[in-house]
Write an enzyme that holds these catalytic residues in place. Structure first.
Site, PDB file in Angstrom:
ATOM      1  N   THR A  45       0.818  -1.216   0.000  1.00 52.35           N
ATOM      2  CA  THR A  45       0.000   0.000   0.000  1.00 52.35           C
ATOM      3  C   THR A  45       0.850   1.262   0.000  1.00 52.35           C
ATOM      4  OG1 THR A  45      -1.910  -1.054   1.050  1.00 52.35           O
ATOM      5  CG2 THR A  45      -1.676   1.324   1.344  1.00 52.35           C
ATOM      6  N   GLY A 179     -14.450  11.984   6.759  1.00 53.51           N
ATOM      7  CA  GLY A 179     -13.332  11.615   7.624  1.00 53.51           C
ATOM      8  C   GLY A 179     -12.278  12.695   7.645  1.00 53.51           C
ATOM      9  N   ALA A 314       3.749   3.297   7.654  1.00 50.24           N
ATOM     10  CA  ALA A 314       4.748   2.475   6.967  1.00 50.24           C
ATOM     11  C   ALA A 314       5.998   2.291   7.822  1.00 50.24           C
ATOM     12  CB  ALA A 314       5.115   3.110   5.631  1.00 50.24           C
ATOM     13  N   HIS A 439      21.139  28.778  11.953  1.00 52.62           N
ATOM     14  CA  HIS A 439      20.290  29.945  11.653  1.00 52.62           C
ATOM     15  C   HIS A 439      20.572  30.406  10.233  1.00 52.62           C
ATOM     16  CE1 HIS A 439      18.242  33.795  12.231  1.00 52.62           C
ATOM     17  NE2 HIS A 439      19.286  34.365  11.648  1.00 52.62           N
TER      18      HIS A 439
END
EC number: 1.8.1.4
Length: 462
Positions: A45, A179, A314, A439
């Site tokens: 999947t 959903g 996964a 930074h």
């Protein structure tokens, strides 16, 4: 059933998705003789119908948004629309490259790969293609499929699952997404970027309801700003066809209409008719039950991935498969701390977290023992450059370790690696604060949040 008794593998794996192939690769690496059985394509999947294709769609949507909004950065572009065939070509190219690489890996590790639909035939064998494959141990890794609700039939045309959505030959003019979890909000985000009118229906009180409530509220605010509509706190009642689309009715009588309805109510285990119960494997609602070492109640059978009731991710499948392979090879296996697994929802903006929510921390340690701090990305230079908004929220046991890191903002998924180390190594805020973060980066925001929690804020108000 033909039985080649001369070949008995150390490990026979049923299912070649994330959990199955990870176990195969690691097992072979450790000297086990491994057979991997898969009815479709290795990668399962995640590679073919989940993580990879959805993230490709989301990235294409991000490019579309950047083209539309480029003038705010002083760049003049013309956005001419979405070529859905071109999007699919890009997506399928990504999948094909990874699939080819994975096939090469399986072959190079000398894993015996068998293509076919297998079925557990005994505690030590799997039947496939008219043959009985024998093993000293069997690993069940048959994964999951999209679920629906009672009375709601997915037709693949107007009422679709995520599998259908990934190959849809058009951008729907309008879509209802049933959903508001990870799958739902990711498709809502991608389709909105492609130009669709999107409404998300979530029966619980918030989008991404398993996340910290603050993250949910930040995502809801961002979705409102993007024009993604949502209805929360009322459950689905029925769906029916209209002349040219679908009408959804909620339990309170409210109605919504759109061209398509995407059913994104989660995924259920693939276990029916595969012989598990006949061989005495303990099950619950289709899931295979396992202990912390992924062992079933049958000594020669283990199970991993979406087939077991752990996090359907996964990378969890990878970890569980590796755990089983190492245990069978005689190495010391360490149970997985599922709270310590990084979780990322790749919508725009991204939602990333590791550890426990503030509510869960208060439940475990007591409200007076929990400290929470929010660091707004408005104080982060790179986030300003990217024009993204959001927050990093830290949850700490008072005078102790950081037990939750919850982040909302573009590219926050890329910051969850350090957050994972902070949680899993039980770091104190002062220990993270003394590390120097580059930074200007978004990663610096994680450092700044810990500086503030350690009582020495820099680019943040006291």
């Amino acid at each position: 059933m033909a039985n080649d008794a001369s070949t008995v593998f150390d490990l026979v794996i049923l299912g070649g998705g994330s959990g199955g192939y990870a176990a195969a690769l690691r097992g072979a690496q450790l000297g086990l003789d491994v057979a991997l059985i898969e009815k479709d394509k290795v990668g399962g999947t995640c590679l073919h119908r989940g993580c990879i294709p959805t993230k490709a769609l989301l990235h294409a949507g991000e490019i579309a948004d950047q083209a539309r909004e480029s003038e705010q950065f002083g760049v003049k572009t013309t956005f001419e629309g979405i070529d859905i065939a071109g999007v699919h070509k890009y997506k399928d190219g990504v999948i094909a490259g990874l699939y080819k690489g994975l096939q090469g890996l399986v072959a190079s590790r000398k894993v015996t790969y068998i293509e076919g639909a297998g079925r557990l035939s005994s505690p030590t064998s799997v039947d496939v293609n008219g043959q009985r494959i024998q093993g000293r141990h069997v690993l069940l890794a048959t994964g999951s499929v999209p679920k629906s609700l009672p009375g709601l039939e997915i037709d693949g045309n107007r009422i679709i699952s995520s599998d259908h959505a990934l190959v849809l030959d058009r951008v729907p003019k309008s879509a209802i997404i049933l959903g508001g979890g990870v799958i739902g909000v990711e498709f809502a985000s991608a389709w909105k970027s492609f130009g669709a009118d999107v409404t998300v229906i979530e029966g619980l009180k918030h989008l991404v309801p398993v996340e910290d409530e603050n993250s949910s509220k930040l995502l809801e605010r961002a979705f409102r700003k993007r024009g993604i509509k949502f209805n929360l706190g009322t459950f689905f009642q029925k769906a029916e066809y209209t002349q040219d689309g679908v009408k959804v009715t909620l339990a309170d009588g409210k109605e919504f209409e759109a061209e398509v309805l995407l059913v994104a109510v989660g995924r259920g285990p693939v276990s029916a008719g595969l012989g598990y119960e006949e061989q005495g494997v303990a099950m619950d609602r289709g899931y295979v039950l396992v202990d912390e070492y992924m062992r079933t109640n049958v000594p020669t059978i283990s199970a991993v991935g979406d087939l077991v009731p752990t996090l359907q991710l996964a990378h969890v499948g990878f970890a569980e498969g590796i755990l089983v392979a190492e245990r069978l090879a005689g190495l010391k296996a360490v149970p997985i701390d599922y709270d310590g697994v990084p979780r990322v929802t790749y919508c725009h903006p991204e939602v990333a977290s590791v550890g426990i929510t503030e509510a869960k921390a208060k439940e475990i340690y007591g409200a007076d023992k929990v400290v929470a701090l929010k660091y707004n990305l408005a104080g982060n230079g790179k986030s300003k450059i990217l024009n993204t908004a959001g927050e990093i929220k830290l949850v700490q046991v008072k005078d102790g370790a950081v037990v939750g890191v919850h982040m909302v903002g573009d590219r926050m998924g890329e910051q969850v690696g350090e957050a994972q180390l902070i949680y899993n190594w039980e770091a104190l805020p002062a220990e993270v604060a003394q590390l120097i973060h580059a930074h200007p980066t978004q990663n610096e925001a994680l450092g700044e949040a810990h500086l503030a929690l350690a009582g020495k804020p820099l680019h943040a108000h006291d």
